[in-house]
Design an enzyme around this catalytic site. Structure first.
Site, PDB file in Angstrom:
ATOM      1  N   ASP A 114      50.424  48.273  15.642  1.00  0.00           N
ATOM      2  CA  ASP A 114      51.213  47.071  15.342  1.00  0.00           C
ATOM      3  C   ASP A 114      52.396  47.028  16.305  1.00  0.00           C
ATOM      4  OD1 ASP A 114      52.854  45.060  14.457  1.00  0.00           O
ATOM      5  OD2 ASP A 114      52.668  45.565  12.330  1.00  0.00           O
ATOM      6  N   HIS A 125      67.481  43.697   5.698  1.00  0.00           N
ATOM      7  CA  HIS A 125      66.560  42.564   5.479  1.00  0.00           C
ATOM      8  C   HIS A 125      65.925  42.609   4.090  1.00  0.00           C
ATOM      9  CE1 HIS A 125      66.989  41.397   9.601  1.00  0.00           C
ATOM     10  NE2 HIS A 125      66.496  42.525  10.071  1.00  0.00           N
ATOM     11  N   ASP A 130      74.369  44.419  13.334  1.00  0.00           N
ATOM     12  CA  ASP A 130      72.976  44.444  13.797  1.00  0.00           C
ATOM     13  C   ASP A 130      72.680  43.084  14.445  1.00  0.00           C
ATOM     14  OD1 ASP A 130      70.130  46.017  12.987  1.00  0.00           O
ATOM     15  OD2 ASP A 130      69.912  43.851  13.279  1.00  0.00           O
TER      16      ASP A 130
HETATM   17  N1  Q9C Z   1      60.650  39.864  18.640  1.00  0.00           N
HETATM   18  C1  Q9C Z   1      65.994  45.597  11.994  1.00  0.00           C
HETATM   19  O1  Q9C Z   1      66.525  45.618  13.086  1.00  0.00           O
HETATM   20  N2  Q9C Z   1      60.426  41.624  14.472  1.00  0.00           N
HETATM   21  N3  Q9C Z   1      64.871  44.900  11.765  1.00  0.00           N
HETATM   22  C2  Q9C Z   1      61.037  40.562  15.181  1.00  0.00           C
HETATM   23  C3  Q9C Z   1      60.947  39.365  17.335  1.00  0.00           C
HETATM   24  C4  Q9C Z   1      61.087  42.125  13.327  1.00  0.00           C
HETATM   25  C5  Q9C Z   1      64.282  44.118  12.795  1.00  0.00           C
HETATM   26  C6  Q9C Z   1      60.153  40.087  16.282  1.00  0.00           C
HETATM   27  C7  Q9C Z   1      62.393  42.810  13.630  1.00  0.00           C
HETATM   28  C8  Q9C Z   1      62.982  43.497  12.438  1.00  0.00           C
HETATM   29  C9  Q9C Z   1      66.574  46.372  10.878  1.00  0.00           C
HETATM   30 ZN    ZN Z   2      68.124  44.535  13.769  1.00  0.00          ZN
END
Ligand code: Q9C
Ligand code: ZN
Length: 532
Positions: free
Chosen positions: A20, A135, A172
């Site tokens: 993934d 999130h 973040d």
């Molecule tokens: N390129 C945290 O940083 N994918 N979560 C986004 C965009 C999910 C990030 C795809 C990113 C989650 C904690």
């Molecule tokens: Zn993030």
């Protein structure tokens, strides 16, 4: 009082078990890289090391539903295929048999940190954890996050330590929508997040990540969103965001505790953020936060996917928590136009709720962005190019001031005191220079003559000391000073001091009177002087 570092190596156990590309960046090496960085620089050794504990299910229940916690408990016994199927029910999430354990350690680490700070065992600290949390929602995993550690820590701080106001700073690069939802109607938690937004073209693509989402009901004004509409934001943009949005509101809110959702995907090199802020910037941001809540700052790791950048940024933050001076910021300290637009739109959206934003009420109300989501730039900008240029100039001036604060060498004398004879009995702290010289040069005698209040010897002696002190400030030998003058001569002394300062090379002079003091008359205003 020191700095806590909370960690448990079990948090490296969870990992992605299938292909993934979106999830593979959230890997165990994130933690080991950060920890090794801290060890190599001798920072870990300077911290109070705490071994993370698991949060209890009651503690998880401060934020999450019993059904959701039960579902996660169940994942411990699932096989890879079942884990993958369940993961697919959420956006950007993977589960591992050890996920439940890791996520409970992550929450437990945040709670231990809050307890250590609130009991006074340490002043501040960092919980190095994964999975991240911001999130995650009451009954949903999202964006690599399983339990919302920072949200649980905020509720815990209120419940267990009797706090009434908690500030959450989410730096973040993604919007912590989970945290926002949990506190959107709660005025006891001020939630600030900046995030890559690009006019809603960036994950998680939410309307409610924009600046006009300000909370609901009792919580109006306690959700603060600063969307970045371009990538490439850097040190100047981040500093401007703190100085012009977060800090004014935070001072007014007056938190008893600051929790940081400390994601470092907002740093240079990160593939998710695509931003330009250097690791040193996080030392400065941390320093700025330490003026709040008596320095009670609890940081909890969120994102950060470029291992080297992550590790350096974590080190910078820990250095600042330990009280080390922050290294100077590199690069031109000029914010991007798009950043100024974003800052202006949060300020406009929040102005109804915050006194500290109302003074500059002349600020124009902006539409959320100058670029419509459909991609065509709007033909008429809500603020003209002149205003934009003025804002840019203001920011440049501010930035060069910041530069000087960081780059100027410390003068040989930090503080000097100019006293007249009766006060001289005061015992001064070591290192404070007592100004002796008092003879008044001709030039200044001429300025003093029109003032009746300066006719007395005592007033004139005091003036001589004040002016001498001023000269040493202007030539850089002294960095600050304090002077006493006889009360009736104060206005006259100020008048002469201002004239002298301006004629001796001061480029800009800010005069602040605490208490009543009239603006000295007859001062020609050539734009260098502000009296307030
Ligand atoms: N390129 C945290 O940083 N994918 N979560 C986004 C965009 C999910 C990030 C795809 C990113 C989650 C904690
Ligand atoms: Zn993030």
């Amino acid at each position: 009082m020191g700095t806590a570092l909370v960690y448990h190596e079990d948090m490296t156990a969870a990992r992605l078990l299938w292909e993934d590309p979106e999830c593979e960046i959230e890997c165990p090496q994130r933690l080991t890289a950060a920890l090794e960085g801290l060890q190599q620089r001798g920072l870990e050794q300077r911290c109070l090391r705490l071994v993370a504990r698991e949060a209890s299910e009651a503690e998880l229940g401060l934020v999450h539903s019993p059904e959701y916690v039960a579902l996660l408990r169940g994942t411990q016994a699932l096989g890879t295929q079942e884990l993958q199927a369940l993961s697919g029910q959420y956006d950007a999430v993977y589960f591992h048999p050890r996920t439940f354990h890791c996520a409970r350690l992550a929450v437990g680490a945040a709670l231990q940190l809050v307890d250590a700070v609130m009991t006074g065992a340490v002043r501040n600290g960092l919980a190095l954890v994964r999975p991240p949390g911001h999130h995650s929602q009451r009954a949903a995993a999202n964006g690599f996050c399983v339990f919302n550690s920072v949200a649980i820590a905020a509720r815990h701080a209120k419940q267990k330590h009797g706090l009434h106001r908690v500030l959450i700073v989410d730096w973040d690069v993604h919007h912590g929508q989970g945290t926002q939802y949990i506190f959107e109607d709660d005025p006891s938690v001020l939630y600030f997040s900046w995030h890559r937004y690009e006019h809603r073209r960036f994950w998680p693509y939410l309307r409610e990540s924009d600046a006009d989402a300000v909370g609901q009901g009792q919580g109006l004004g306690f959700t603060v969103n600063l969307p970045w509409n371009q990538v490439g934001m850097g040190n100047a943009d981040y500093m401007a965001a703190f100085l012009h949005v977060l800090l004014p509101l935070a001072f007014e809110f007056d938190p008893e505790l600051v929790l940081v959702s400390a994601g470092f995907d907002s740093a240079i090199g990160d593939p998710e953020g695509q931003m330009q802020a250097t690791p040193e910037c996080f030392a400065h941001l941390t320093q700025l936060l330490q003026v709040l809540a008596d320095g009670r700052v609890c940081a909890v790791l969120e994102g950060g996917y470029h291992l080297e950048s992550l590790s350096q940024s974590v080190c910078m933050m820990v250095q600042a928590l330990l009280g080390d001076p922050a290294p100077p910021l590199s690069g031109p300290m000029v914010p991007h136009g798009s950043a100024l637009e974003s800052i202006q739109s949060v300020r406009a959206a929040q102005a109804p709720y915050w006194m500290s934003l109302q003074q500059q009420g002349a600020a124009p109300v902006l539409s959320p962005s100058t670029c419509s989501p459909e991609g065509k730039p709007s033909p008429l900008l809500p603020w003209g190019p002149e205003f934009k240029a003025a804002a840019t100039q203001t920011m440049a001036a501010l930035s060069s001031l910041l530069d000087k604060l960081c780059l100027n060498p410390t003068p040989p004398v930090r503080t000097a005191v100019a006293l007249t004879a009766p006060d001289a009995a005061l015992v001064l702290p070591p290192g404070v220079l007592c100004q002796e010289r008092s003879a008044l040069p001709e030039e200044m005698q001429a300025w003093a003559r029109p003032h009746k209040a300066l006719a007395q010897d005592k007033a004139l002696t005091a003036l001589g000391k004040v002016l001498y002190l001023l000269d040493r400030l202007l030539d850089g030998q002294v960095s600050s000073g304090i002077a006493a003058t006889p009360a009736p001569a104060t206005a006259a002394t100020l008048d002469v001091a201002i004239r002298c300062g301006l004629s001796h090379g001061a480029q800009r002079l800010l005069c602040v009177a605490v208490g009543q003091l009239d603006r000295p008359p007859d001062l020609t205003d050539d734009g260098r002087l502000v009296v307030s």
